[in-house]
Design a protein around this motif. Structure first.
Motif, short mmCIF file in Angstrom:
data_model
loop_
_atom_site.label_atom_id
_atom_site.label_comp_id
_atom_site.label_asym_id
_atom_site.label_seq_id
_atom_site.Cartn_x
_atom_site.Cartn_y
_atom_site.Cartn_z
N PRO A 559 1.05 -1.08 -0.09
CA PRO A 559 -0.06 -0.22 -0.04
C PRO A 559 0.78 1.12 0.13
O PRO A 559 0.45 2.09 -0.91
N ASP A 560 2.09 1.24 0.96
CA ASP A 560 2.78 2.49 0.84
C ASP A 560 3.45 2.62 -0.42
O ASP A 560 3.66 3.56 -0.90
N ASP A 562 2.35 1.80 -3.49
CA ASP A 562 1.26 2.30 -4.27
C ASP A 562 1.33 3.94 -4.19
O ASP A 562 1.03 4.52 -5.25
N LYS A 563 1.10 4.40 -2.86
CA LYS A 563 1.15 5.61 -2.60
C LYS A 563 2.38 6.37 -3.10
O LYS A 563 2.20 7.54 -3.78
N GLU A 564 3.46 5.85 -3.27
CA GLU A 564 4.63 6.57 -3.87
C GLU A 564 4.63 6.47 -5.25
O GLU A 564 4.85 7.65 -5.92
N ARG A 565 4.05 5.47 -5.76
CA ARG A 565 3.86 5.37 -7.19
C ARG A 565 2.96 6.50 -7.84
O ARG A 565 3.24 7.31 -8.65
N LEU A 566 1.90 6.82 -7.04
CA LEU A 566 0.69 8.01 -7.55
C LEU A 566 1.37 9.20 -7.34
O LEU A 566 1.07 9.97 -7.87
N ALA A 567 2.31 9.23 -6.11
CA ALA A 567 2.97 10.65 -5.84
C ALA A 567 3.79 11.10 -7.16
O ALA A 567 3.80 12.18 -7.54
#
Length: 886
Positions: A559-560, A562-567
């Motif tokens: 999950p973290d 995926d957040k980095e990817r979106l950022a």
């Protein structure tokens, strides 16, 4: 003072060496010293208007002693006591002695009480110490002082005179010629030295004493009759009197020096007066010249032509080159003469020279200062007038040149500043345009001075009333207006460039941020894909559990991630938004990375697909490791039983040693023991089957047991071998017993002895244990005999003795003892009355085996001296039974 101390210590102040008070008991010497010291003291006391008559009486109250010290030292002593009591006298004398000590003189054994009591020896010693300190110590001749200096002075002064050889201060002066030579050397008119005779000492001495008293003011301190009548005149008296000559003649020499000094002073005074006259004349002439020159320099009437002004300048230069330098030299010489005169007057202790009124050095300096001030003003006026005439033409030409250069430089600059080339430029190109613009601004700032110079020249031309001032002013105004316009355009272009640079830098920063975050995220995804596809090899349930735990931890980070990817994708979208909003022309892609958003999304999808595959692989491996763990536990349970059982059975060697009963009983017991071991073989086979399953499952270690199949096999084989060997040993013991006829009791005794000395319980005795066993059984052998026995029981030299070897040896020894008893009976029969037997008789009378046995045992022993090769009864018995049987 240090030199005086050392000199006094070395020459005069040691009572044991120079001032031997015992000698003062000599009436002749005491008389000479009394008279000499009294005369010397009076020569100084008369300066204070007093004198002494009796040297030991007149100094007792200390008053005249203190007065004497004040006169000869020139210093004031402490105030004396005026009382007549003894304590007052002692106090005064102590003050005098303290003063003498303060001058660095060490008074040895001289006390105030002795002086007050009138002790002649002490009083004369004290006066001699004073004479040494104040009359002789300061004499210095050629680096020698005191006595040596005075003696050297006498030798130098009397050297030219015949019959005079001064070597000391006693017998060298007895003939009186030394005193006469001293007087004649300094005052030849007082003595006719040529008429003196060496054989008339009284005349010589009286002549010298009379002349010295009359003409040299030296009191008569000696009597000619005392000197001539004494074999060795008193040295101290002679030294005291001779020192008066030294001081008298030194004073005369000082008087001569003073006369020369007066002559020199007079000459200096005459020279000084001449310098004063020269100063007055030179000062008057110089002041008159200054008075005439100043009005000429104050004439400031300007000329209308350049030629006239240049003529005035030339006249002024002639004044500087021709007329003024000699006067400068005169002024300098005047100051030098004045300073020299003042220095000479000061050195001569004369009053300082005061020139006539108005002719002081300060007056001349003031007048000269006024001259130079007027001269400076005149020169400035000349130069300003010439400069004013020259400057008008020069300024006009300079204005035209600078205006033309400036106008050529500004041509095309306005069009350049109005360009909008920055709208399509990249960040690097914008930065280059900014650097170029900064260079232009520097160039513009550099031309600011030129514009200011143009304006300043125009202003100066106006102030000097230049005839063409209107055209100059118009051209200057045009240049200034154009300069202001260039400044405004420059500022406007800089603002546009900086605004564009800021936008491009924002995009560049976003690109850089994207690259910094995309690179590690891309590496993380590649590492994750590699780990998810990596083939793992594990051998234990713990290892597969560790891998499973790590995989679960990895899934928790998704999950973290995926957040980095979106950022990261958001940064890329921010760039696109800026480009669209401000219509920025982007020429190219991100310069910091080749990783695109599409590539990131593709790798992310792949990672998501690999995660469930990894889950399945780990689950399957976990089931396989659980099966392997069951195999390990099954093998370990059996091995942990079989291993100790084998180890227990391996103690059969110790069991066989401790067994009791007949050998046949022991053999029967061992065979039953062997049968029980063979019956255990199925369990070994079952363990082999479990081991086969473990090998097929590729299991290489087992934490549930320390036994391996290899250990079990080796232990089983050793167990079978040990029981077989033990059975064989018992069978061999039975054979030995039957062959040697050993009884069961003897066998038990042998077994008990062997077990006792088998301290390590290994079934074998080492060398030391075997030796102790033999000694306990009655053997007393040397090293050679023990070595022979060891070669029998340990032929392979292993350093140990087995039970079988021990039985063989003991059975043989038992047989030897029986043979020895038979032979001893035969010896008594054969020896008869002669009580000895030869070896030949043994071979002849005994059976061969008994004969050879006896010969072997008796070889180390010798018989009686009368019968070589024979043994008596005691030797024969010792050879067969040993010392312990006798």
């Amino acid at each position: 003072m240090d030199h005086y101390d050392s000199q006094q210590t070395n020459d005069y102040m040691q009572p044991e060496e120079d001032w031997d008070r015992d000698l003062l008991l000599d009436p002749a010497w005491e008389k000479q010293q009394r008279k000499t010291f009294t005369a010397w003291c009076n020569s100084h006391l008369r300066k204070a208007g007093t004198q002494i008559e009796n040297i030991e009486e007149d100094f007792r109250d200390g008053l005249k002693l203190m007065l004497l010290l004040e006169v000869i030292s020139g210093e004031r002593l402490a105030k004396p006591e005026r009382g007549k009591m003894r304590v007052h006298k002692i106090s005064n004398v102590n003050k005098a002695l303290d003063f003498i000590a303060s001058k660095g003189v060490k008074l040895v054994s001289i006390g105030a009480e002795e002086i007050v009591d009138g002790n002649v020896k002490m009083t004369l010693g004290m006066i001699w110490t004073i004479i040494l300190r104040f009359a002789i110590q300061d004499i210095s001749v050629e680096e020698t002082s005191a006595k040596e200096g005075l003696l050297l002075w006498c030798q130098r002064k009397t050297a030219p005179y015949k019959n005079v050889n001064i070597q000391n201060f006693h017998i060298s002066w007895k003939d009186g010629l030394g005193f006469c030579a001293l007087i004649h050397r300094h005052r030849p008119e007082l003595i006719d030295y040529g008429k003196l005779r060496k054989d008339d000492p009284l005349t010589n001495l009286n002549t010298a004493f009379d002349v010295a008293e009359k003409y040299l003011d030296i009191p008569k301190m000696l009597d000619a009759e005392d000197i001539v009548g004494t074999a060795r005149p008193d040295e101290k008296a002679i030294m005291t009197y001779v020192s008066s000559f030294y001081h008298a003649f030194s004073g005369a020499q000082k008087a001569e020096t003073a006369a020369n000094r007066i002559c020199k002073v007079l000459a200096v005074n005459q020279e000084n007066e001449q310098l004063m006259e020269d100063y007055e004349k030179l000062a008057s002439d110089l002041l008159e010249w200054i008075r005439r020159t100043i009005p000429w320099l104050e004439n400031r009437v300007p000329e209308n032509t350049m030629h006239a002004m240049q003529q005035k300048l030339e006249d002024f230069r002639d004044y500087r080159r021709l007329h003024k330098p000699p006067k400068v030299q005169e002024k300098c010489q005047l100051e030098i003469n004045f300073n020299t005169l003042q220095t000479k007057l000061r050195l001569s202790n004369r009053p300082a020279f005061m020139p006539s009124e108005g002719r002081m050095v300060s007056d001349i300096n003031n007048a000269w200062g006024c001259l130079e001030q007027v001269e400076k003003g005149y020169e400035e006026w000349l130069l300003n007038e010439i400069r004013r005439l020259e400057r008008l033409d020069h300024l006009a030409e300079k204005f035209r040149q600078k205006a033309s250069i400036h106008e050529a430089w500004t041509d095309g600059k306005e069009a350049m500043l109005r360009q909008k080339d920055y709208e399509t430029a990249t960040l690097s190109e914008i930065k280059a345009l900014l650097k170029k613009h900064e260079a232009f601004e520097s160039d513009l700032a550099a031309h600011q001075d030129r514009v200011e110079q143009i304006a300043a020249i125009a202003q100066e031309l106006n102030e000097l009333d230049y005839y063409d001032s209107p055209s100059v002013n118009a051209r200057c105004q045009k240049i200034c207006d154009q300069w202001d316009n260039l400044g405004a355009l420059t500022q406007k272009r800089r603002e546009a460039l900086e605004r564009t640079e800021k936008l491009l830098e924002t995009i560049d920063q976003l690109y850089l941020e994207y690259a910094k975050r995309a690179a590690p995220f891309n590496n993380w995804m590649e590492g994750a894909m590699e780990d998810l596809q990596d083939t793992f090899i594990v051998h234990t349930i713990e290892e597969i559990q560790g891998l499973t735990t790590a995989h679960e931890q990895f899934k928790a980070t998704l999950p973290d991630a995926d957040k980095e990817r979106l950022a990261i994708l958001g940064i890329h979208n921010e760039v696109s938004k800026i480009v669209q909003t401000y219509h920025v022309n982007m020429a190219g892609t991100n310069p910091y990375t080749t990783i695109t958003p599409q590539e990131i999304n593709g790798k992310w999808d792949h990672v998501r697909q690999l995660v469930p595959r990894r889950d399945q692989a780990l689950t399957e491996e976990h089931a396989r490791q659980q099966h392997n763990e069951r195999l390990r536990k099954q093998f370990g349970a059996q091995a942990n039983v079989i291993g100790p059982w084998i180890q227990t059975k391996m103690e059969i060697g110790r069991i066989s040693i401790e067994m009791h009963g007949t050998l046949e009983d022991q053999l029967s017991h061992l065979r039953q023991y062997e049968k029980s071991i063979v019956n255990y073989k199925p369990k070994i086979d079952q363990l082999e089957g479990d081991h086969q399953l473990i090998q097929e499952a590729l299991i290489f270690d087992n934490k549930h047991t320390n036994y391996t199949m290899e250990h079990i096999r080796v232990g089983w084989e050793q167990l079978l071998t040990t029981i077989a060997r033990t059975i064989n040993e018992v069978e061999n013991q039975i054979l030995t017993r039957d062959a040697k006829g050993i009884s069961q009791e003897q066998m038990n005794e042998f077994r008990a002895s062997f077990n006792h000395f088998d301290r390590k319980k290994t079934g074998m005795m080492d060398t030391d244990d075997f030796r102790a066993c033999l000694i306990s059984m009655g053997y007393n052998m040397g090293e050679a005999e023990f070595a022979r026995i060891m070669s029998i029981v340990d032929p392979n030299r292993l350093g140990v003795v087995t039970f079988q070897a021990f039985i063989d040896f003991m059975s043989r020894e038992t047989a030897d003892t029986d043979t020895a008893d038979q032979v001893m009976a035969s010896f008594k029969i054969l020896a008869g009355d002669k009580n000895y037997i030869t070896m030949d008789e043994l071979r002849r009378e005994l059976p061969p085996d008994q004969a050879e046995y006896c010969i072997a045992r008796m070889a180390p022993y010798t018989g009686p001296d009368s019968v070589p090769g024979a043994l008596d009864y005691m030797s024969f018995s010792t050879a067969l039974y040993g010392e312990s049987d006798l």
